[in-house]
Design a protein around this motif. Structure first.
Motif, PDB file in Angstrom:
ATOM      1  N   ASP A   1      40.610  39.519  31.049  1.00 30.83           N
ATOM      2  CA  ASP A   1      40.677  40.216  29.768  1.00 30.83           C
ATOM      3  C   ASP A   1      39.343  40.024  29.030  1.00 30.83           C
ATOM      4  O   ASP A   1      39.207  39.139  28.187  1.00 30.83           O
ATOM      5  CB  ASP A   1      41.844  39.658  28.940  1.00 30.83           C
TER       6      ASP A   1
ATOM      7  N   VAL B   1      40.390  49.373  32.126  1.00 28.37           N
ATOM      8  CA  VAL B   1      41.576  48.540  32.335  1.00 28.37           C
ATOM      9  C   VAL B   1      41.081  47.112  32.490  1.00 28.37           C
ATOM     10  O   VAL B   1      40.274  46.831  33.383  1.00 28.37           O
ATOM     11  CB  VAL B   1      42.342  48.953  33.614  1.00 28.37           C
ATOM     12  N   SER B   2      41.538  46.203  31.632  1.00 28.02           N
ATOM     13  CA  SER B   2      41.095  44.813  31.788  1.00 28.02           C
ATOM     14  C   SER B   2      42.233  43.862  31.483  1.00 28.02           C
ATOM     15  O   SER B   2      43.141  44.179  30.702  1.00 28.02           O
ATOM     16  CB  SER B   2      39.885  44.518  30.899  1.00 28.02           C
TER      17      SER B   2
ATOM     18  N   ARG C   1      44.520  42.786  33.581  1.00 31.26           N
ATOM     19  CA  ARG C   1      45.778  43.018  34.300  1.00 31.26           C
ATOM     20  C   ARG C   1      45.699  42.516  35.739  1.00 31.26           C
ATOM     21  O   ARG C   1      46.563  42.822  36.550  1.00 31.26           O
ATOM     22  CB  ARG C   1      46.110  44.517  34.294  1.00 31.26           C
TER      23      ARG C   1
ATOM     24  N   ASP D   1      46.792  44.167  39.497  1.00 30.73           N
ATOM     25  CA  ASP D   1      47.605  45.332  39.091  1.00 30.73           C
ATOM     26  C   ASP D   1      46.784  46.362  38.327  1.00 30.73           C
ATOM     27  O   ASP D   1      47.117  47.547  38.312  1.00 30.73           O
ATOM     28  CB  ASP D   1      48.777  44.903  38.194  1.00 30.73           C
ATOM     29  N   GLY D   2      45.716  45.894  37.686  1.00 31.90           N
ATOM     30  CA  GLY D   2      44.873  46.806  36.915  1.00 31.90           C
ATOM     31  C   GLY D   2      44.250  47.889  37.788  1.00 31.90           C
ATOM     32  O   GLY D   2      43.983  49.000  37.323  1.00 31.90           O
TER      33      GLY D   2
ATOM     34  N   ASP E   1      46.741  50.638  38.147  1.00 32.35           N
ATOM     35  CA  ASP E   1      46.730  51.441  36.908  1.00 32.35           C
ATOM     36  C   ASP E   1      45.564  52.422  36.942  1.00 32.35           C
ATOM     37  O   ASP E   1      45.698  53.595  36.600  1.00 32.35           O
ATOM     38  CB  ASP E   1      46.549  50.552  35.666  1.00 32.35           C
TER      39      ASP E   1
END
Ligand code: DQA
Length: 152
Positions: free
Chosen positions: A107, A128-129, A131, A134-135, A138
């Motif tokens: 993050d 996207v950060s 995660r 899983d990011g 996404d």
């Protein structure tokens, strides 16, 4: 005839080949090879075709971006620390003129102040950060949606 699959270039930058050795609390326990395997599986589920690139050399990252025209339909990139200061990578991404999503395992908005700066964010339609692995799923979904919008 079915539409062509979206070709997604997945690019990892400096130090990301050291995943597995880096702090797992921050970056997770997967190695880069394991992470890429997961991304490939997810891409397959989404009917996307992923290709992978990693380098620790900024110029090679730039040259890979130069070579993408006609070779990829979208880019998913995690340039590592280059994210925060490489204007050369920023300019090369601009030259690539492809839909791009920036991904960070950690993050970056809630770490050291220098990690909050991204010189590529303005060229990416999404970031996207935080995660973890899983990011990337996404980001692939976002890219697929973007490619579908472009095709319609
Ligand atoms: C990173 C975050 C960057 O700040 C760091 O330099 C990295 C990895 C991430 O995926 O969380 O190398 O991009």
């Amino acid at each position: 005839m079915s539409p062509p699959r979206g070709r997604i270039e997945v690019m990892h930058g400096v130090n990301l080949d050291q995943l597995g050795r880096r702090d797992p609390q921050i970056y997770g326990a997967l190695t880069l090879v394991e992470l890429e395997r997961r991304i490939e599986q997810e891409a397959g589920r989404l009917d996307l075709e992923a290709s992978f690139f990693h380098t620790n050399h900024e110029g090679e990252f730039v040259e890979r971006l130069h070579s993408l025209r006609g070779q990829a339909d979208g880019v998913l990139l995690n340039p590592g620390a280059w994210t925060h200061y490489s204007w050369a990578i920023r300019d090369a991404l601009e030259i690539a003129t492809l839909p791009a999503v920036e991904v960070h395992l950690s993050d970056v908005r809630n770490r050291e102040p220098w990690r909050r700066v991204s010189v590529i964010a303005e060229l990416c339609f999404a970031t996207v950060s935080g995660r973890g692995a899983d990011g990337y799923a996404d980001a692939l979904l976002l890219l697929r949606e973007r490619l579908e919008e472009g095709a319609s």
